[in-house]
Design a protein around this motif. Structure first.
Motif: not given
Length: 428
Positions: A179-187, A130-136, A171-173
């Motif tokens: 930007v990396f399709g399925e590969a980037g659905h988790r970071v 999820q974007l929000k906790p990653a940015l935090e 992280v947003q990309d």
């Protein structure tokens, strides 16, 4: 033992080097490459086969019809999707890890959790979908940091963020911009490790381990390690950073626990195992990433130095008798310089005419093709990384000089390469 034919799956520089090495084996009559490139088409005793590496059914049918007693998988995607499992089902020898074991490369979150479970040294990290906790989280940690796409991203899913703005954009990309399709659905957000990188590649038969020659890759596009990360712009072997003490520590603290850990979890690892390492000033090694296949471009200089029979080694690993085999290495040093398309690792043109390769044909020099093909009888570029010019020399300086002498003979519009491959070894 009767002779066999061998099949190499893939189309890059690594696959060209594998096929070339297999042609030197007295145990192998013919070498096929699916689908191969212009270099494998040009080489004697190698035949290209127009089969997609992800078409497992067609590949196994071909191997069966053509007496392929050994199939080696070059790229990661077929391994992660289970090509070895498919070949095993139809009782064909296929060199590489199973789909379950290939998760070490297929999912960075899996490999991080695995390393933590087995106390294998690596950087601290957190995984986010999820974007929000990653940015935090980015706001709470020290910079620089490393942002990694969880899945396969052709060697480009790693961003070293020097500031928080870069980290947030990465992280947003990945999570929002796809930007990396399925590969980037988790970071994975990971601490930045200081030190010098090295590639440590071994062959595993499920339990026993045969280390290959050490090597060092150059990931960044520009001289002095500047610019964005790529799939690799050049490599050399051996890597002097891996001295006897470091070598021993890597084996005891990383490679052995990895193979043992896979056994414990029921995922017996068979094939090439690559640990991308960061070695700090105190000679501690930590794992940056695992790959479940040979590195590209490390394969090219490593196989230039291999004096043993590659087919014999792989067959011994497949039948669990790796302890009966040793690997002999040329004492000389080897360097490979990648020539890439203008714009790589971003957008680049293909179909660019290449000339001068026939001039780079001295002894102990080999031009391995990656993104090349013949169009209307002319050699043209088809990918981001086009060629890897590889040489042997009595020391790193001589090997480097010989390599760049050959690079200067080859030309294509917008040819991009680094001028400093091997600089760390020379500095030592």
């Amino acid at each position: 033992m009767t002779n066999i034919n061998a099949l190499v799956v893939g189309s890059g520089g690594r696959e060209h080097a594998l096929a070339w090495s297999l042609t030197k084996s007295p145990k192998v009559d013919s070498v096929y490459v699916a689908p191969g490139n212009a270099g494998t088409e040009l080489d004697e005793n190698i035949e290209n086969v127009p089969i997609d590496p992800m078409n497992f059914e067609a590949l196994s049918d071909f191997a069966l019809r053509n007496n392929c007693g050994l199939t080696i998988i070059g790229p990661e995607a077929p391994l992660v999707r289970g090509i070895v499992n498919h070949f095993e089902k139809v009782e064909l020898p296929c060199f590489g890890p199973s789909m379950q074991a290939a998760q070490l490369e297929g999912s960075k979150a899996f490999s991080k959790d695995f390393m933590n479970r087995h106390n294998i040294p690596t950087g601290r990290s957190m995984t986010f979908s999820q974007l929000k906790p990653a940015l935090e989280y980015i706001q709470s940690i020290e910079i620089p940091i490393v942002i990694k796409a969880d899945g396969l991203a052709a060697g480009k899913g790693v961003i070293v963020a020097e500031n928080r703005v870069e980290a947030e954009k990465a992280v947003q990309d990945m999570l929002a911009g796809n930007v990396f399709g399925e590969a980037g659905h988790r970071v994975i957000i990971e601490e930045f490790l200081e030190g010098e990188e090295a590639s440590f590649i071994v062959i595993v038969d499920g339990e026993k381990i045969l280390p290959l020659a050490t090597s060092q890759d150059h990931k960044r596009i520009g001289d002095n390690d500047t610019g964005p990360n790529t799939g690799g712009m050049g490599a050399y072997s051996p890597a002097p950073i891996v001295n006897e003490k470091v070598y021993s520590r890597i084996m005891q603290e990383i490679i052995l626990p990895t193979v043992k850990g896979m056994q414990i979890e029921g995922n017996y690892y068979r094939g090439f195992l690559y640990a991308g390492l960061m070695i700090d000033k105190n000679e501690n090694a930590r794992v940056i990433e695992y790959n479940c296949r040979l590195g590209d471009p490390e394969t090219q200089p490593i196989l230039m130095r291999l004096k043993s029979d590659l087919a014999e080694i792989c067959l011994a690993a497949l039948d669990g008798s790796l302890e009966s085999i040793s690997a002999e290495w040329d004492s000389r040093h080897s360097i490979g310089v990648v020539m890439a398309s203008q714009g790589y690792p971003g957008a680049y043109k293909t179909g660019v005419s290449i000339s001068g390769i026939e001039m780079a044909c001295e002894e102990d020099i080999k031009v391995f093709h990656a993104g090349t093909a013949f169009q209307n009888g002319s050699l043209v570029s088809t990918g981001g990384r086009v060629l890897c010019v590889t040489s042997l020399g009595k020391n790193i300086a001589e090997s480097q000089q010989r390599c760049y002498d050959q690079v200067d003979k080859i030309s294509f519009d917008g040819a991009t390469f680094r001028n400093d491959i091997g600089w760390r070894a020379l500095k030592r």
